[in-house]
Design an enzyme around this catalytic site. Structure first.
Site, PDB file in Angstrom:
ATOM      1  CD  GLU A  85       1.252   0.692   1.528  1.00  0.00           C
ATOM      2  OE1 GLU A  85       2.282   0.988   0.920  1.00  0.00           O
ATOM      3  OE2 GLU A  85       0.125   0.786   1.030  1.00  0.00           O
ATOM      4  CG  HIS A 103      -0.309  -6.295  -3.510  1.00  0.00           C
ATOM      5  ND1 HIS A 103       0.284  -6.728  -4.663  1.00  0.00           N
ATOM      6  CD2 HIS A 103      -0.108  -4.953  -3.487  1.00  0.00           C
ATOM      7  CE1 HIS A 103       0.812  -5.694  -5.303  1.00  0.00           C
ATOM      8  NE2 HIS A 103       0.595  -4.607  -4.611  1.00  0.00           N
TER       9      HIS A 103
END
Ligand code: BG6
Length: 481
Positions: A209, A233
């Site tokens: 990210e 995740h």
């Protein structure tokens, strides 16, 4: 296809998640005609305000969205009730009388609240008689902070709702490309025969990210990258890659297979942690052209929370024996990129003896975001004269080029799945707890091993030690070259 009519009660409706994700998701599904006209959204939170004021604030995240002209029709379906989710406040009575008693309507509770109060809110829902036999509850991650706290939360929620009525969100399971992973694996004959230790050298899962901890620093600093991203995740992605074919896509069929993978994950001890885990924290740097602060400045103090983690996971079962899964995730990385790479074994013998070009193993690269796509990397002959020159090229499926359809965001898909009662896209209690058991062991191991926290400048690929993690095994991260 429209879903059945529903009443959705959103607790914590004035919070960031509700305003940023849940309401826009419902609005988009409304615009697409998937939500029947008689459905209602009952927003509830502590703040004292009117429905008009609530909607005025909610609009911020709709502005400029497609279908903006349908906003006022949507607003007619929304009402706001001030309720202290934990307490005895009079709001509960108002909420109850606002609910439709019709049994044909699905009743859904969405807890956009801190997990520490899930239990008491569920108790209040039950005490005020708001849940009916068919009603469902949606919980956001993180379910707890470790195995113990997760168990307590699950116990408490379980007092008011049956497991089949509990929808624990991992929004990665709602992503288009993540769902496509199931289709890729189980609707094609090609991959499954080599999808095992005989055919696969290793698997890499990267979720990078560019965002920093930002406004969520208070939460994030207590969590860190392992708890915030890997426990849920990345492990869910690992499960979908590694699980055995389920007999169907029915909720428990899929979840039982994922659970087996989680339970087969080798617990990492301090010795493996020293060579198999890298922790990092970003310092100041540049994201594109923008200068950004380091993590310590963002949080306001120097802490030892990891904003990057890379590790080697091993699955001790027949299919994956000896096949490492390398996972890495970080904030403030150079680019936003989530990708799964399945690297196949090299060919057993080099027949070609090329004049130029290196023989490389096949790789299946599944790009989750952005630029969703699937690439199968193959060796080909560089066309033309000049002998056997090899070229490594992709068979490339780009979503943007291949499909015209606009696909819904993960939250849109998941909310509609709750209404439909499709549990396959949600985590079962035992899955969450198994994922925590492994995660707790990782944390215990790195504490015992006294692992360093490596700094990396914002806007880079994380600390260089993450390269060594794979280099030590004679491998490297595949970044598309
Ligand atoms: C959340 C994490 O679950 O996922 C965040 O708490 C992270 O820290 C986010 O930023 C990433 O989601 P996405 O869909 O942007 O990849």
């Amino acid at each position: 296809v429209p879903v059945q009519p529903f009443d959705m009660i959103v607790f914590g409706a004035t919070g960031d998640l509700a305003r940023r994700k849940i309401l826009p998701a419902l609005f988009h599904r409304w615009c697409d005609g998937q939500i029947p006209q008689t459905s209602r959204i009952l927003a509830a939170a502590r703040e004292d305000m009117t429905t008009e004021e609530f909607l005025e604030r909610a609009r911020e995240f709709i502005n400029g969205a497609k279908g903006e002209d349908k906003w006022s029709a949507f607003c007619e379906r929304v009402s706001y009730t001030p309720v202290d989710a934990k307490g005895e406040a009079p709001g509960w009575g108002a909420l109850k009388s606002a609910l439709d008693p019709q049994a044909s309507k699905a009743r859904l509770f969405y807890l956009a609240l801190p997990p520490s109060i899930y239990g008491s809110v569920c108790a209040a829902i039950a005490a005020h008689g708001l849940n009916t036999p068919g009603s469902r509850i949606v919980l956001e991650k993180p379910i707890g902070h470790d195995f113990h706290s997760a168990r307590l939360i699950n116990e408490a929620v379980g007092q008011a709702f049956d497991e089949d009525a509990i929808f624990r969100i991992d929004h990665y399971l709602g992503k288009e490309t993540v769902q496509n992973l199931l289709v890729l694996r189980f609707a094609n004959m090609l991959f499954e025969p080599v999808w095992n230790a005989a055919g696969v050298d290793h698997v890499q899962i990267t979720v990078a990210e560019t965002l920093g901890a930002g406004k969520r620093a208070a939460y994030y600093d207590r969590a860190g990258a392992l708890r915030d991203m890997v426990q849920n995740h990345l492990l869910q992605l690992l499960c979908l890659v590694a699980m055995e074919p389920p007999a169907s896509l029915e909720g428990d069929a899929v979840r039982a297979e994922k659970l087996k993978v989680l339970r087969a994950l080798r617990l990492i001890g301090p010795d493996e942690a020293r060579t198999g885990i890298v922790r990092g924290q970003y310092g100041a740097g540049l994201i594109g052209q923008e200068a950004v602060e380091g993590y310590g400045e963002e949080v306001g103090e120097a802490t030892r929370t990891e904003t990057f983690v890379a590790l080697r996971a091993d699955i001790d079962n027949w299919r994956w024996s000896g096949v490492p899964f390398y996972l890495r995730t970080g904030k403030r990385m150079a680019t936003r990129r989530s990708e799964i790479v399945i690297q196949f074994k090299p060919v057993p013998h080099d027949v070609i003896q090329a004049d130029a070009g290196r023989l490389q193993p096949n790789r299946l690269v599944i790009r989750l975001q952005p630029d969703e796509g699937v690439k199968l990397m193959l060796m080909t002959k560089d066309p033309g004269p000049g002998g056997m020159r090899l070229r490594y090229v992709p068979l490339n499926l780009s979503y943007a080029e291949a499909f015209e359809a606009d696909y819904p965001d993960a939250y849109e898909r998941l909310l509609m799945a709750v209404v439909r009662g499709n549990l396959a896209l949600f985590m079962r209690r035992d899955e969450v707890e198994a994922a925590w058991r492994w995660t707790d062991a990782v944390i215990a191991a790195w504490r015992e091993a006294g692992l360093a926290l490596h700094p990396y400048p914002a806007g880079t690929d994380g600390p260089p030690q993450a390269l060594q993690l794979m280099a030590r095994d004679g491998r490297d991260w595949y970044d598309g070259h």
